[in-house]
Design a protein around this motif. Structure first.
Motif: not given
Lengths: 247, 313
Positions: A27-28, A30, A33-34, A36-37, A40-41
């Motif tokens: 988280c933070g 990755g 960015l996509e 990473d999200i 995290t999901n």
């Protein structure tokens, strides 16, 4: 029987929690960015699954057990997660492959559990299966990208496979509590292997050299790798430092 | 049409509260100011994931862990919309990221302070997100359309984060002696940096005048800061904690709270790169980007192969 059901529920929740705890470290950090999200999901889904399962386990255990006392206040030998989920994140290839191998297993397992006679587990499995199907698709796509991407990504994925494959055998070796409930995971092996094999083949990787691979076991009965102690040190820090508080 | 007329028409639209859209004519300086501000805002969201991400593995309960992860994920999402909004002005995301890494682009200085205890997660939500919202609510009416629209969505999520942060501190404030100490200590450390988030005083702010004229900004730094102090000075009473400012008191004549002087030397030092975590934050971003290079290359190579195969088939 009640003990077997409790142990089994803890096995399922520990798997989700420990993999969630591992994935959360991305988280933070990755690669883009996509993604990473996205990871995290998946982490959120996994920890969400562990919460419902711990809540059920707390109910089975009775007394003053809560989701948090089960998640945070047991010792190393009491965690029942498979060894695969506690393997280090390594690089993106290792994290992806660990997720793929596990999601593929979880998909088979939860599909079976939706038919389970314990209606709570069946309901949890039904809900989780929707999430797991997404985790499976997402990680599968990444296995293909990395395996069939560049020479470097191929080499990294091949090396992740070497690191992780010895931890896959345990998933299908029934622990006492699984067998007592008539939930022998050996039944899931054929489907799991065929999905893994076809994906790896498409990703231009082969399992040929692993035919006689020695499989590590122990996590499901509380004999872990040295990694788990460090994971728990982080996980349990606040609960151990400030005992008996509400947060 | 000559540029003088274009500029008049542009200002006319602004004055009439008509949003400027990506394909509209705009002065170069307006474009540059928006790129600078929106990309800085995007970088702040992404760098802001780091101090909170630092506590995910140690969150004290599963519920708090999930709330924290979801919040950080929202920040990543905000970063995405904002990069996309800045891209409509003709700057690529890659270029913006390179500018962040080279130090050319800035991000909010607040994230150069360390998150030392669990209570900092609550204090960041309540004070840092709270200060950010003051600015962001104003920006939902900013003159550049894509930025204003991104801010509408961001504001909804941010105000939720602020309430969550406050609620998390409220639990601490009603908890054990140890928890109350954590709570007060976090407020003490984050209060002044949160006030600094509004930027220099109006008479020292270099970008303010044009930004006001172009309605990129609608309130000055000092106005927003005062609004924030007035809000927090009331909310702290609910927590039964104190703000670390002996000069803080209600002024019935001004109808505002008076408050003490910010340590402007500290403010400028952190801006210049000498805050407690400037180096670590930037290194963490560069490391993630650098270590992700082979992943991005693999994804691109795979997409290219797939395209070629589809065409051949």
């Amino acid at each position: 029987m009640q003990q077997a059901l409790l142990d089994y529920t803890l096995y399922l929740s520990d798997n989700s929690l420990i993999l969630g705890q591992r994935n959360a470290a991305w988280c933070g950090h990755g690669p883009v960015l996509e993604q990473d999200i996205a990871i995290t999901n998946i982490t959120l889904d996994l920890i969400g699954q562990s919460r419902i399962l711990y809540q059920y386990a707390a109910q089975l255990k009775g007394g003053d057990a809560t989701e948090d006392s089960l998640a945070f206040l047991r010792s190393e030998r009491e965690y029942k997660n498979c060894l695969l989920v506690e393997r280090p994140n390594g690089d993106w290839a290792q994290t992806i492959l660990r997720q793929f191998l596990f999601s593929c297993f979880q998909r088979e397992l939860y599909t079976q559990l939706t038919k389970e006679k314990d209606s709570t587990l069946a309901a949890i499995a039904t809900k989780a299966l929707r999430e797991v199907s997404y985790h499976y698709r997402w990680s599968r796509e990444w296995v293909l990208r990395l395996g069939d991407g560049t020479a470097e990504s191929h080499t990294r994925l091949a090396s992740a496979l070497e690191n992780l494959w010895p931890y896959t055998g345990e998933l299908f070796k029934g622990a006492d509590y699984e067998l007592a409930l008539g939930l022998d995971p050996a039944m899931l092996y054929t489907n799991w292997l065929s999905a893994v094999q076809s994906t790896l083949k498409e990703a231009t990787l082969s399992l040929a050299s692993f035919a006689s691979c020695f499989m590590q076991t122990g996590g499901k009965t509380g004999i872990h790798t040295e990694e788990l102690g460090f994971i728990l040190t982080d996980l349990q820090y606040m609960q151990r430092t400030y005992p008996g508080c509400d947060w | 049409m000559d540029s003088h007329n274009l500029e008049e028409q542009f200002q006319h639209k602004i004055d009439q509260e008509i949003k400027i859209e990506p394909k509209d004519w705009m002065p170069d300086a307006y474009r540059k100011t928006n790129i600078r501000q929106i990309s800085q805002h995007a970088h702040s969201e992404v760098v802001g994931m780091l101090p909170e991400g630092n506590w995910v593995s140690r969150a004290p309960s599963l519920k708090r862990k999930v709330i924290l992860i979801a919040k950080i994920q929202d920040e990543g999402g905000h970063g995405l919309y904002l990069y996309a909004a800045a891209e409509t002005l003709g700057q690529s995301r890659e270029q913006m990221i390179n500018d962040l890494h080279s130090g050319k682009a800035k991000y909010s200085s607040i994230f150069n302070y360390p998150a030392l205890t669990w209570a900092d997660m609550g204090a960041i939500g309540w004070l840092v997100d709270g200060a950010a919202i003051m600015n962001q609510v104003m920006l939902t009416r900013t003159s550049y359309g894509p930025y204003a629209r991104a801010m509408v969505r961001i504001c909804k999520e941010e105000s939720f984060h602020q309430r969550q942060g406050f609620e998390s501190l409220l639990v601490l404030s009603k908890g054990s002696e140890g928890q109350r100490v954590l709570c007060q200590d976090a407020i003490n450390r984050w209060w002044w940096p949160a006030l600094m988030m509004f930027g220099p005083r109006d008479h020292e702010s270099t970008n303010s005048d044009m930004s006001m004229k172009w309605r990129i900004k609608r309130k000055t730094n000092d106005e927003l800061r005062q609004q924030f102090v007035d809000m927090i000075a009331e909310q702290i009473k609910v927590l039964g904690m104190t703000l670390p400012d002996p000069a803080l008191r209600w002024n019935a004549i001004r109808n505002h709270y008076d408050f003490g002087e910010i340590n402007w030397n500290e403010f400028w030092q952190v801006v210049k790169g000498n805050g407690p975590c400037n180096k670590e934050r930037l290194e963490a971003r560069k490391k993630a980007w650098g270590q992700g290079a082979w992943v991005r290359e693999a994804a691109q190579a795979y997409a290219n192969k797939k395209n070629t195969r589809t065409k051949a088939a």
